[in-house]
Scaffold this active site. Structure first.
Site, PDB file in Angstrom:
ATOM      1  N   MET A  31      49.952  56.234  43.493  1.00 36.06           N
ATOM      2  CA  MET A  31      49.708  55.490  42.265  1.00 36.06           C
ATOM      3  C   MET A  31      48.530  56.121  41.537  1.00 36.06           C
ATOM      4  O   MET A  31      47.392  56.067  42.020  1.00 36.06           O
ATOM      5  CB  MET A  31      49.414  54.024  42.586  1.00 36.06           C
ATOM      6  CG  MET A  31      49.409  53.116  41.378  1.00 36.06           C
ATOM      7  SD  MET A  31      51.021  52.959  40.595  1.00 36.06           S
ATOM      8  CE  MET A  31      51.897  52.009  41.837  1.00 36.06           C
ATOM      9  N   CYS A  32      48.768  56.760  40.428  1.00 41.26           N
ATOM     10  CA  CYS A  32      47.758  57.534  39.716  1.00 41.26           C
ATOM     11  C   CYS A  32      46.735  56.620  39.033  1.00 41.26           C
ATOM     12  O   CYS A  32      46.873  55.395  39.048  1.00 41.26           O
ATOM     13  CB  CYS A  32      48.434  58.416  38.673  1.00 41.26           C
ATOM     14  SG  CYS A  32      49.829  59.373  39.316  1.00 41.26           S
ATOM     15  N   ARG A  33      45.712  57.216  38.456  1.00 41.46           N
ATOM     16  CA  ARG A  33      44.696  56.509  37.684  1.00 41.46           C
ATOM     17  C   ARG A  33      44.601  57.178  36.321  1.00 41.46           C
ATOM     18  O   ARG A  33      44.742  58.388  36.191  1.00 41.46           O
ATOM     19  CB  ARG A  33      43.335  56.547  38.363  1.00 41.46           C
ATOM     20  CG  ARG A  33      43.276  56.043  39.808  1.00 41.46           C
ATOM     21  CD  ARG A  33      43.288  54.515  39.919  1.00 41.46           C
ATOM     22  NE  ARG A  33      44.617  53.966  39.832  1.00 41.46           N
ATOM     23  CZ  ARG A  33      44.885  52.643  39.878  1.00 41.46           C
ATOM     24  NH1 ARG A  33      43.881  51.778  39.994  1.00 41.46           N
ATOM     25  NH2 ARG A  33      46.127  52.209  39.809  1.00 41.46           N
TER      26      ARG A  33
END
Length: 270
Positions: free
Chosen positions: A1-3
């Protein structure tokens, strides 16, 4: 899950928000606080920015290295000033290649976009119907293998086919179409998206059927005036107060947030 992170406002050095804060995007790459999948964001990064007062396509800098391993990143951030920029750190979906073409932002002419989330079993489900909606030119422009690049290509295709549409209407139409497909294929989707044309910004916090990933916004008052959007507050504490403004606010689930050229923020449910 990227930021991810987006900024719109008075021109400011990129390091002000990308490096300096206690919980900057660099810190989130190795010590995120609110990720629902994965532990770190070490699979590449990117940033895109607009040059103040010049009407020309935005610039991008991307790397498949972890953000903390890029020797040029800090100096670039100290050198570049912009009133509109996006940045992103990647946590790759299992099986996805660690290559430059899979690193965001993805752009189209004056537009830049970043996506945090996923389409479950993308290659087996929504891959074909999404690609079938693209023109030959946009189909051939896709260089990577990620669902993110295809999602943004679909948004850009919608705008190209209907140039009278706003970013809000194009993003809304795309989200609704992807949700319809997701229901048909019985897969989960998570679509936190930030779109910019350099003058305004449109943001979605959206998922089906599960809750979407975290996403916040902040009215910046120091050292410049503007609006920040980020997956996690940049200087988070228990009250989510900030050295840059008053208080980080969570964007409501399944809603759009828009920032107009005057810096005015509005939200509405999807």
């Amino acid at each position: 899950m990227c930021r991810l992170l987006g900024y719109l406002g008075e021109p400011v050095s990129l390091d002000t928000f990308l490096i300096t804060p206690r919980h900057s995007l660099v810190a989130q790459s190795y010590q995120p606080k609110e990720m629902t999948a994965g532990l770190i964001n070490a699979d590449g990064f990117g940033m895109g920015w607009y040059k103040p007062a010049i009407d020309q396509p935005p610039y991008r800098y991307r790397n498949s290295l972890p953000i903390w391993n890029d020797p040029n990143f800090e100096e670039l951030c100290r050198y570049i000033s912009s009133g509109s920029f996006l940045a992103y750190i990647r946590s790759a979906t299992l099986g996805q290649s660690l290559q430059l073409s899979n690193c965001q932002p993805f752009g189209d002419r004056q537009l830049l976009g970043i996506h945090n989330g996923f389409i479950d079993q993308f290659r087996q489900t929504l891959y074909r119907p999404m690609r079938e909606c693209l023109s030959d030119e946009r189909y051939q422009s896709i260089e990577g293998t990620t669902d993110s690049e295809h999602i943004l290509a679909l948004i850009y295709e919608t705008l190209a086919q209907h140039p009278e549409q706003t970013l809000v209407s194009a993003l809304t139409q795309t989200l609704n179409q992807i949700k319809t497909w997701a229901k048909s294929y019985e897969v989960r989707i998570s679509l936190n998206i930030v779109l910019s044309d350099g003058q305004s910004m449109t943001v979605s916090r959206f998922a089906y059927p599960d809750p979407p990933p975290s996403l916040y916004w902040l009215a910046v008052t120091h050292p410049v005036k503007g609006v920040l959007v980020a997956s996690e507050p940049l200087d988070a504490d228990e009250e989510m107060r900030s050295q840059f403004g008053d208080c980080w606010q969570s964007i409501p689930a399944n809603s759009l947030l828009t920032i107009n050229p005057k810096g005015e923020v509005t939200t509405h449910a999807l």
